[in-house]
Design a protein around this motif. Structure first.
Motif, mmCIF file in Angstrom:
data_model
loop_
_atom_site.group_PDB
_atom_site.id
_atom_site.type_symbol
_atom_site.label_atom_id
_atom_site.label_comp_id
_atom_site.label_asym_id
_atom_site.label_seq_id
_atom_site.Cartn_x
_atom_site.Cartn_y
_atom_site.Cartn_z
ATOM 1 N N PRO A 170 0.841 -1.207 0.000
ATOM 2 C CA PRO A 170 0.000 0.000 0.000
ATOM 3 C C PRO A 170 0.875 1.256 0.000
ATOM 4 C CG PRO A 170 -0.822 -1.574 1.602
ATOM 5 C CD PRO A 170 0.516 -2.099 1.117
ATOM 6 N N TYR A 171 0.456 2.228 -0.799
ATOM 7 C CA TYR A 171 1.226 3.468 -0.914
ATOM 8 C C TYR A 171 0.284 4.633 -0.685
ATOM 9 C CZ TYR A 171 4.866 6.634 -2.561
ATOM 10 O OH TYR A 171 5.825 7.611 -2.642
ATOM 11 N N PHE A 172 0.594 5.424 0.324
ATOM 12 C CA PHE A 172 -0.203 6.598 0.665
ATOM 13 C C PHE A 172 0.607 7.830 0.288
ATOM 14 C CE2 PHE A 172 -1.418 3.117 3.386
ATOM 15 C CZ PHE A 172 -2.798 3.129 3.277
ATOM 16 N N ILE A 173 0.075 8.617 -0.611
ATOM 17 C CA ILE A 173 0.788 9.795 -1.079
ATOM 18 C C ILE A 173 0.771 10.879 -0.013
ATOM 19 C CG2 ILE A 173 0.821 11.652 -2.800
ATOM 20 C CD1 ILE A 173 -0.431 9.615 -4.760
ATOM 21 N N GLN A 174 1.953 11.346 0.333
ATOM 22 C CA GLN A 174 2.136 12.474 1.237
ATOM 23 C C GLN A 174 3.054 13.427 0.491
ATOM 24 O OE1 GLN A 174 3.785 10.265 4.541
ATOM 25 N NE2 GLN A 174 1.796 10.130 5.531
ATOM 26 N N GLY A 175 2.442 14.304 -0.291
ATOM 27 C CA GLY A 175 3.274 15.051 -1.202
ATOM 28 C C GLY A 175 2.969 16.522 -1.304
ATOM 29 N N ALA A 176 3.629 17.107 -2.283
ATOM 30 C CA ALA A 176 3.512 18.538 -2.546
ATOM 31 C C ALA A 176 3.654 18.779 -4.038
ATOM 32 C CB ALA A 176 4.615 19.291 -1.795
ATOM 33 N N GLY A 177 3.177 19.930 -4.464
ATOM 34 C CA GLY A 177 3.304 20.316 -5.861
ATOM 35 C C GLY A 177 4.596 21.074 -6.087
ATOM 36 N N GLY A 178 5.274 20.740 -7.175
ATOM 37 C CA GLY A 178 6.511 21.418 -7.525
ATOM 38 C C GLY A 178 7.729 20.692 -6.993
ATOM 39 N N THR A 179 8.856 20.959 -7.617
ATOM 40 C CA THR A 179 10.081 20.247 -7.278
ATOM 41 C C THR A 179 11.132 21.120 -6.606
ATOM 42 O OG1 THR A 179 10.934 20.674 -9.494
ATOM 43 C CG2 THR A 179 9.766 18.588 -9.155
ATOM 44 N N GLY A 180 10.791 22.367 -6.340
ATOM 45 C CA GLY A 180 11.776 23.310 -5.808
ATOM 46 C C GLY A 180 12.234 23.050 -4.391
ATOM 47 N N ARG A 181 11.469 22.270 -3.638
ATOM 48 C CA ARG A 181 11.834 22.072 -2.228
ATOM 49 C C ARG A 181 11.782 20.588 -1.863
ATOM 50 N NH1 ARG A 181 8.556 26.655 0.900
ATOM 51 N NH2 ARG A 181 10.040 26.187 2.530
ATOM 52 N N MET A 182 12.290 19.749 -2.745
ATOM 53 C CA MET A 182 12.236 18.300 -2.499
ATOM 54 C C MET A 182 12.996 17.883 -1.249
ATOM 55 S SD MET A 182 12.150 16.223 -6.085
ATOM 56 C CE MET A 182 13.335 17.077 -7.096
ATOM 57 N N GLU A 183 14.138 18.476 -1.020
ATOM 58 C CA GLU A 183 14.924 18.121 0.169
ATOM 59 C C GLU A 183 14.117 18.383 1.436
ATOM 60 O OE1 GLU A 183 17.826 16.470 2.287
ATOM 61 O OE2 GLU A 183 17.967 16.654 0.115
ATOM 62 N N GLU A 184 13.477 19.539 1.479
ATOM 63 C CA GLU A 184 12.668 19.893 2.639
ATOM 64 C C GLU A 184 11.466 18.952 2.778
ATOM 65 O OE1 GLU A 184 10.234 23.766 4.323
ATOM 66 O OE2 GLU A 184 11.734 24.047 2.748
ATOM 67 N N LEU A 185 10.838 18.617 1.661
ATOM 68 C CA LEU A 185 9.710 17.685 1.687
ATOM 69 C C LEU A 185 10.139 16.333 2.243
ATOM 70 C CD1 LEU A 185 6.769 16.906 0.904
ATOM 71 C CD2 LEU A 185 7.688 16.276 -1.344
#
Length: 151
Positions: A35-50
């Motif tokens: 099972p995969y639960f998406i915990q995400g954000a839009g855009g790639t500018g802050r991937m490290e922080e995400l």
């Protein structure tokens, strides 16, 4: 006494299967059979922080930087909903066979090139191209593109 722990992160180098399973509580996104639960954000500018905040996915609106975005996400243990920008009514005529053929070729090229990347989770076709667009030709073209991506 100071004890240091070394973590070993194993990154898969090929595609990871993504499916939808029917469960007792409804449809469930599965990735790699789990099972995969998406915990995400839009855009790639802050991937490290995400990634540091416990997120697991990002969404792009276009594939202009697809390889770099996928590689950066993979390095951080993130997955990507890779957006593929589609023409908007203001400048794209879905009744125009030549424009449709060029767009279809573009979609095919992106999908073919990146479909096996281990960070790829989903494809996102278009973004707001449907606004004020009730042209039947638009929806037939989009359906055709969806079938192309699925194949």
């Amino acid at each position: 006494m100071l004890t240091l722990l070394a973590a070993t992160i194993v990154f898969q180098s090929g595609p990871i299967p993504v499916t939808i399973a029917q469960t007792a509580s409804g449809p469930q996104l599965m990735r790699g059979g789990k099972p995969y639960f998406i915990q995400g954000a839009g855009g790639t500018g802050r991937m490290e922080e995400l990634a540091r905040a416990g997120g697991n996915s990002v969404r792009t609106w276009g594939a202009d930087n697809a390889q770099a975005d996928l590689d950066d996400a993979h390095e951080r243990g993130l997955t990507v909903m890779m957006g593929i920008w589609l023409g908007h009514k203001a400048y794209f005529d879905y009744s125009n066979a030549e424009q449709n053929a060029k767009q279809e070729a573009m979609v095919r090229d992106i999908v073919t090139k990146h479909k096996d990347h281990p960070a790829l989770l989903l494809w996102g076709l278009g973004n707001e191209f449907e606004i004020d667009n009730d042209n039947e030709a638009t929806w037939k073209a989009i359906e055709s593109l969806c079938k192309l991506v699925k194949s």
